[in-house]
Design an enzyme around this catalytic site. Sequence first.
Site, mmCIF file in Angstrom:
data_model
loop_
_atom_site.group_PDB
_atom_site.id
_atom_site.type_symbol
_atom_site.label_atom_id
_atom_site.label_comp_id
_atom_site.label_asym_id
_atom_site.label_seq_id
_atom_site.Cartn_x
_atom_site.Cartn_y
_atom_site.Cartn_z
ATOM 1 N N CYS A 7 59.851 63.366 28.810
ATOM 2 C CA CYS A 7 60.790 63.630 27.713
ATOM 3 C C CYS A 7 60.532 62.590 26.623
ATOM 4 O O CYS A 7 59.445 61.997 26.596
ATOM 5 C CB CYS A 7 62.239 63.625 28.195
ATOM 6 S SG CYS A 7 62.800 62.043 28.879
ATOM 7 N N ARG A 13 66.480 62.951 30.485
ATOM 8 C CA ARG A 13 66.036 64.210 31.084
ATOM 9 C C ARG A 13 64.938 64.055 32.130
ATOM 10 O O ARG A 13 65.039 64.617 33.231
ATOM 11 C CB ARG A 13 65.554 65.172 29.978
ATOM 12 C CG ARG A 13 66.679 65.621 29.064
ATOM 13 C CD ARG A 13 66.144 66.261 27.802
ATOM 14 N NE ARG A 13 65.491 65.286 26.939
ATOM 15 C CZ ARG A 13 64.849 65.566 25.812
ATOM 16 N NH1 ARG A 13 64.750 66.827 25.429
ATOM 17 N NH2 ARG A 13 64.309 64.620 25.073
ATOM 18 N N ASP A 119 68.144 67.519 24.379
ATOM 19 C CA ASP A 119 68.313 66.073 24.492
ATOM 20 C C ASP A 119 69.811 65.730 24.550
ATOM 21 O O ASP A 119 70.540 65.993 23.600
ATOM 22 C CB ASP A 119 67.666 65.444 23.247
ATOM 23 C CG ASP A 119 67.696 63.936 23.306
ATOM 24 O OD1 ASP A 119 68.344 63.374 24.201
ATOM 25 O OD2 ASP A 119 67.067 63.321 22.429
HETATM 26 P P1 4NP Z 1 65.538 61.498 26.864
HETATM 27 O O1 4NP Z 1 66.730 61.161 25.873
HETATM 28 O O2 4NP Z 1 64.339 61.834 26.005
HETATM 29 O O3 4NP Z 1 66.032 62.671 27.634
HETATM 30 O O4 4NP Z 1 65.305 60.276 27.726
HETATM 31 C C1 4NP Z 1 66.625 60.218 24.855
HETATM 32 C C2 4NP Z 1 66.787 58.880 25.118
HETATM 33 C C3 4NP Z 1 66.727 57.956 24.103
HETATM 34 C C4 4NP Z 1 66.505 58.376 22.803
HETATM 35 C C5 4NP Z 1 66.344 59.716 22.539
HETATM 36 C C6 4NP Z 1 66.395 60.638 23.569
HETATM 37 N N1 4NP Z 1 66.476 57.432 21.751
HETATM 38 O O5 4NP Z 1 66.355 57.855 20.587
HETATM 39 O O6 4NP Z 1 66.608 56.213 21.994
#
Ligand code: 4NP
Length: 149
Positions: A7, A13, A119
């Site tokens: 992800c 995720r 997300d």
């Molecule tokens: P992930 O979610 O891609 O599902 O781990 C996110 C975690 C952090 C960020 C964006 C999405 N961020 O912008 O820090």
Amino acid sequence: MKILMVCLGNICRSPLAEGILRNKISNMKITIDSAGTAGYHIGSKPDIRAIDIAKKNNIDISNLRARKFELSDFTNFDKIYVMDKNNFNDIIDLAENKEEASKVFLITDVLDSDSFVPDPYYGDINDFEKVFNLLEKICQKIANKIASR
Ligand code: 4NP
């Protein structure tokens, strides 16, 4: 068989996908790992909301630590499942040949649905619950596919 879940941040995720799938195929010889396309959270535990929703479903992901996707992942893994179209484009852009690109799949494709795993980072616990339930359905399909090989 080696499977990598990808992800953006590797704290919401993909650690959930890693934990859910590992829980379903714990008796098979499959390696599962996860990574992020971005390096914002390298070394961090999963988001506390991801840890909590997993725990509620008897899955412990608290020992996972975020890392960034690296080019060697194309050789070290057989299948790379990404959560959304941005992840897909980011990883495909890094592929150096057709063989590497052919390992990359949008994870919702296993449901034959034209969708993605949203997300949940800027959402609330309900968004994490929705992501968990979607990944649960998807990982069951992946586990069934692996078991029937
Ligand atoms: P992930 O979610 O891609 O599902 O781990 C996110 C975690 C952090 C960020 C964006 C999405 N961020 O912008 O820090």
